[in-house]
Each structure stands twice: as structure tokens, then as C-alpha cells.
Design an enzyme around this catalytic site. Structure first.
Site, PDB file in Angstrom:
ATOM      1  N   GLU A   1       1.128  -1.188  -0.028  1.00  0.00           N
ATOM      2  CA  GLU A   1      -0.037   0.045  -0.031  1.00  0.00           C
ATOM      3  C   GLU A   1       0.868   1.198   0.085  1.00  0.00           C
ATOM      4  OE1 GLU A   1      -2.588  -0.936   3.417  1.00  0.00           O
ATOM      5  OE2 GLU A   1      -3.269  -2.610   2.575  1.00  0.00           O
TER       6      GLU A   1
ATOM      7  N   GLU B   1      -8.560   4.069   4.586  1.00  0.00           N
ATOM      8  CA  GLU B   1      -8.401   3.278   3.204  1.00  0.00           C
ATOM      9  C   GLU B   1      -8.326   4.531   2.236  1.00  0.00           C
ATOM     10  OE1 GLU B   1      -7.307  -0.114   3.456  1.00  0.00           O
ATOM     11  OE2 GLU B   1      -9.388  -0.751   2.981  1.00  0.00           O
TER      12      GLU B   1
HETATM   13  C1  9B3 Z   1      -9.053  -4.456   8.964  1.00  0.00           C
HETATM   14  C2  9B3 Z   1      -9.068  -4.540  10.253  1.00  0.00           C
HETATM   15 CL1  9B3 Z   1      -8.935  -5.917  11.194  1.00  0.00          CL
HETATM   16  C3  9B3 Z   1      -9.368  -3.482  11.170  1.00  0.00           C
HETATM   17  N1  9B3 Z   1      -9.261  -3.453  12.574  1.00  0.00           N
HETATM   18  N2  9B3 Z   1      -9.386  -2.255  10.581  1.00  0.00           N
HETATM   19  C4  9B3 Z   1      -9.187  -1.840   9.223  1.00  0.00           C
HETATM   20  C5  9B3 Z   1      -9.066  -3.129   8.293  1.00  0.00           C
HETATM   21  C6  9B3 Z   1      -8.924  -2.913   6.910  1.00  0.00           C
HETATM   22  C7  9B3 Z   1      -7.526  -3.217   6.362  1.00  0.00           C
HETATM   23  C8  9B3 Z   1      -7.025  -4.527   6.468  1.00  0.00           C
HETATM   24  O1  9B3 Z   1      -6.118  -4.735   7.346  1.00  0.00           O
HETATM   25  O2  9B3 Z   1      -7.553  -5.613   5.737  1.00  0.00           O
HETATM   26  C9  9B3 Z   1      -7.453  -2.856   4.988  1.00  0.00           C
HETATM   27 SE1  9B3 Z   1      -6.045  -3.107   3.998  1.00  0.00          SE
HETATM   28 ZN    ZN Z   2      -3.667  -2.275   4.598  1.00  0.00          ZN
HETATM   29 ZN    ZN Z   3      -6.550  -1.923   2.072  1.00  0.00          ZN
END
Ligand code: 9B3
Ligand code: ZN
Ligand code: ZN
Ligand code: ZN
Length: 418
Positions: free
Chosen positions: A181, A379
Site C-alpha cells: 500500500e 483506506e
Molecule cells: C482491517 C481490520 Cl482487522 C481493522 N481492525 N481495521 C481495518 C481493516 C482493513 C484493512 C485490513 O487490514 O484488511 C485494510 Se488493508
Molecule cells: Zn492495509
Molecule cells: Zn486496504
């Protein structure tokens, strides 16, 4: 003599741009409308080597929600044929991944004197940038090491704020938890630049830096980031070995101690969302968690990822809402509105579990349960046209608009001191 020739031959082969392995790969987008189509995708994911971009693993795919995934060249036509046969409409987001990856490396240019914030930078450049910006702004910036990576590299933090001698309230922001990313580390660097350059002239930034410190980790997953530059542009995880498996790495954003590995993560080291052998098994995750635990005055936690254009807050590990849900929702809505004002970029926002997907072990949930009541995951751009391969031409607009959202949150935090 012969040995020498052989060596230079090997060097040329190794110097190949990391992109070749993606020749002919496609990124497809589709939306399963019923259980059969859903099952089809899961079956395909088991038999072929498919790289899920959004969501990040096949278990997280649900009906009536779009899925973006990369299919290796050899499988592409067979998958496209089978999709057509079962009547599942799809869109080709990227026709040849290699072409896009190569474009990113072609644009890299190392011989400019001023640091170019509109380019992606490799780790050694980011490291010297940190040393330089600290030296140039001694009254605003300090530079510390918060730990080391699996491969013994330093993980750094920059403290940015007017030095007063006292401990000020702080906002912790990290970038580069996920290697591929790239826009994320680019944003952290942009943020630091904007902060030091606009202090004293920009009213908002001056007030912010006088009243709080930003604790910024420009790249958390340094090993993974380097690997995404040298070997595999689409690497996501850390680079730690897994005993008993040939597969490398743990998903750092499934490795925090927040209902660790209960949902939306995998126990298989070969998966992109592998949660690790235990919570905080990754040195990179421990470094971030330790830094947050040891710094007493952190009021907000912000973590920067891509892509999807979302502002997420707890929880991701459960559908339950946290006590200050209304306030978090209010802040996210206003942050997203501020962001949109600049170029019209639309973000969605909400609790992680319902807005993106339910999954445990994420840093925002952990920071929240640790006691930091303002905790957000961003994001960044885009929504899938380029995905992780966001062109450098979008660094500037992306960072400028994101600044507005972060500044809104920071202003909210200093005006609500409880
Ligand atoms: C995933 C989790 Cl587990 C969280 N607590 N907050 C955001 C996300 C989204 C990101 C991921 O790790 O998949 C996006 Se790249
Ligand atoms: Zn990520
Ligand atoms: Zn992501
Ligand atoms: Zn500017």
C-alpha cells in the site's frame, strides 16, 4: 574470467524489474449475487492461485458486494470462460498487471536534490529523509527508534510538534503496516512535510503543533516494504519465517491483541490474512504497541492503508458498537466531508465490521480497547481502477485531500479534551 562473466550475468538477471512475475495477470471485479456464485468464487480460490485485493481473503467474500482479485495469466482465460458460463458478469480492472507495475518502477528517479514528495521512495531514501528533516527542523521534529523488524532493520518514529519541554497530548499515526500500500508511507511523509513547512504561516497547523505532538511512524513493515520494491510489488505481510511452512510472513493488521484470530483472519501461514503464531508475534506489531503503551498522552490513533476510500473506526472484530459510536461516526462524517471538499473524492465511513469486513487483530481495535477513544483506519485512494498500483500522479491530490481529514480530527481532539 568465466566466473566473473557468470557473476555479471546473475546480477543482470537479479536486477530485473519486479513485475515480470505478473506478466499477463489480470485484475477482475465482480459481484456474486447468490450462494452458488459465492461458492463458485470460493471453489476457484481453492484450486487456483488467486490474489484477493478487496476483500483481502476469500472467506471475507459475501453476496452483493464487489470483489477485486488478481488472476495469474495462465488461469485468466479459464476463469473468464467459467464466469461467462455461469452468467457471472465481471469487469476487467487491470488487463496486464505487469505493464502497470513496470510503469511504477520506470518513474522512479533518484537524482534530484530536493526531496520529491510526489514520488514513491524506497526505504533507504525514506531513512535519509527522516534524518534530514529532523536536522532541518530541530525545534519541531525529533527522531527515535521504536524497535527492530524481523530482519533487524530499525523502525522509526518522528515526533512532530513545537518543543515546549512538557509532555503534550499526542496523536499517533502509522503508515506502511501493509507493504504493497505504497500511498500510505507517501502520505506520512507528506504530512510531516506539510507540518514543518506550514508551521508559523498556516493558522490551523500552527495551533495544532503548538498544542499537540504528532507521533508518526512512516513505515511500520519495513521488511515487507523493501520486499515490495525488490521482489514482489504486491507483497502485503511481514517477512518473518513460519516454522513448519514454506510460506513467509504474517498479516500485521491481524496480529494485534484485539480478539486475536477470532474472525476474518487465517491460521494458515500461506494466506494473506495469516494472524501469526500468537498475538504480537511480529516484532513490527510489538514495536507499535509498545510505543503506544509507553507514551502516556495519546488522544487519537490513526492508521493509514489503501485502497477503497474509507474512514473506518471500531469495531472490526465484532458487530457491536463501542460506547462513543455516535461521536466516532460524527467525527468520521465530518472528516470525510472535509476531504471531499478539495477534489470531490467520495469516502464511505463507519465501523469496520459493517463497512469493509469483520476481522480481528487490527491495530485500530486494539488501540481503542487500550483506551484511545478516537481510533481510525483510513483506506486511501482509489476504489479499484489502479488499486495498490496507484500512479504517482495521484500522490499529490490524495495527500492534499487526506491532510484535510487528518487536520479535522486533530482539531476535534484538541478542542475536546476529556
Ligand atoms: C482491517 C481490520 Cl482487522 C481493522 N481492525 N481495521 C481495518 C481493516 C482493513 C484493512 C485490513 O487490514 O484488511 C485494510 Se488493508
Ligand atoms: Zn492495509
Ligand atoms: Zn486496504
Ligand atoms: Zn501544501
Amino acid at each position: 574470467m568465466e566466473g566473473h562473466l557468470l557473476l555479471s550475468f546473475v546480477a543482470v538477471v537479479l536486477a530485473k524489474v519486479p513485475g515480470d512475475q505478473y506478466a499477463g495477470d489480470k485484475v477482475l471485479r465482480l459481484k456474486p449475487n447468490n450462494e452458488q456464485q459465492l461458492q463458485f468464487i470460493r471453489d476457484v480460490a481453492q484450486t487456483m492461485k488467486i490474489d484477493f485485493w478487496q476483500p483481502s481473503s476469500p472467506e471475507l467474500v459475501t453476496t452483493n458486494r464487489t470483489v477485486d482479485f488478481r488472476v495469474p495469466a495462465d488461469w485468466a482465460s479459464s476463469i473468464q470462460y467459467r464466469l461467462q458460463k455461469i452468467g457471472l458478469k465481471y469487469e476487467v480492472l487491470i488487463d496486464n498487471v505487469k505493464t502497470l507495475v513496470e510503469k511504477q518502477f520506470d518513474q522512479v528517479d533518484r537524482n534530484t536534490t530536493r526531496y520529491n514528495y510526489e514520488k514513491y521512495h524506497e526505504w533507504t531514501e525514506i531513512e535519509s529523509w527522516m534524518s534530514k528533516i529532523t536536522a532541518e527542523h530541530p525545534t519541531l521534529v525529533s527522531w527515535f527508534r521504536i524497535g527492530r523488524t524481523y530482519q533487524h532493520r530499525s523502525i522509526y518514529i518522528l515526533r512532530v510538534g513545537k518543543k515546549t519541554g512538557a509532555v503534550k497530548p499526542a496523536i499517533f499515526m502509522d503508515c506502511g503496516i501493509h507493504a504493497r500500500e505504497w500511498i500510505s508511507p507517501a502520505f506520512c511523509q507528506w504530512f510531516v512535510k506539510e507540518a514543518v513547512e506550514s508551521y508559523g504561516s498556516n493558522c490551523t497547523m500552527t495551533i495544532l503543533l503548538n498544542n499537540l505532538d504528532f507521533l508518526i511512524v512512516p513505515v511500520v513493515n519495513v521488511d515487507g516494504y523493501i520486499y515490495s520494491w525488490t521482489t514482489d510489488r504486491l507483497w502485503r505481510k511481514t517477512r518473518s519465517r513460519n516454522p513448519g511452512s514454506y510460506c513467509v510472513g504474517t498479516d500485521a493488521n491481524r496480529n494485534f491483541d484485539a480478539k486475536w484470530c477470532s474472525i476474518g483472519s487465517s491460521r494458515n501461514p500461506c494466506d494473506e490474512t495469516y494472524c501469526g503464531s500468537r498475538a504480537e508475534s511480529e516484532k513490527e506489531v510489538r514495536a507499535v504497541a509498545n510505543a503506544i503503551r509507553s507514551y502516556k498522552a495519546i488522544k487519537a490513533y490513526i492508521t493509514i492503508h489503501s485502497y477503497s476510500q474509507m474512514c473506518l473506526f471500531p469495531y472490526s472484530y465484532t458487530y457491536s458498537l463501542p460506547p462513543n459510536h455516535k461521536e466516532l461516526n460524527f467525527i468520521a462524517r465530518n472528516a470525510v466531508m472535509a476531504l471531499k471538499d478539495l477534489h470531490g473524492t467520495q469516502y464511505t465511513y463507519g465501523p469496520g465490521a459493517i463497512t469493509i469486513y469483520p476481522s480481528a487483530g487490527g491495530s485500530d481495535d486494539w488501540a481503542y480497547d487500550f483506551g484511545i477513544k478516537y481510533s481510525f483506519t483510513f483506506e486511501l485512494r482509489d476504489t479499484g481502477r489502479y488499486g495498490f498500483l496507484l500512479p504517482e500522479s495521484q500522490i499529490k491530490p490524495t495527500c492534499e485531500e487526506t491532510m484535510l481529514a487528518i487536520n479535522y480530527i486533530a482539531t476535534y481532539v484538541i478542542t475536546h479534551p476529556h
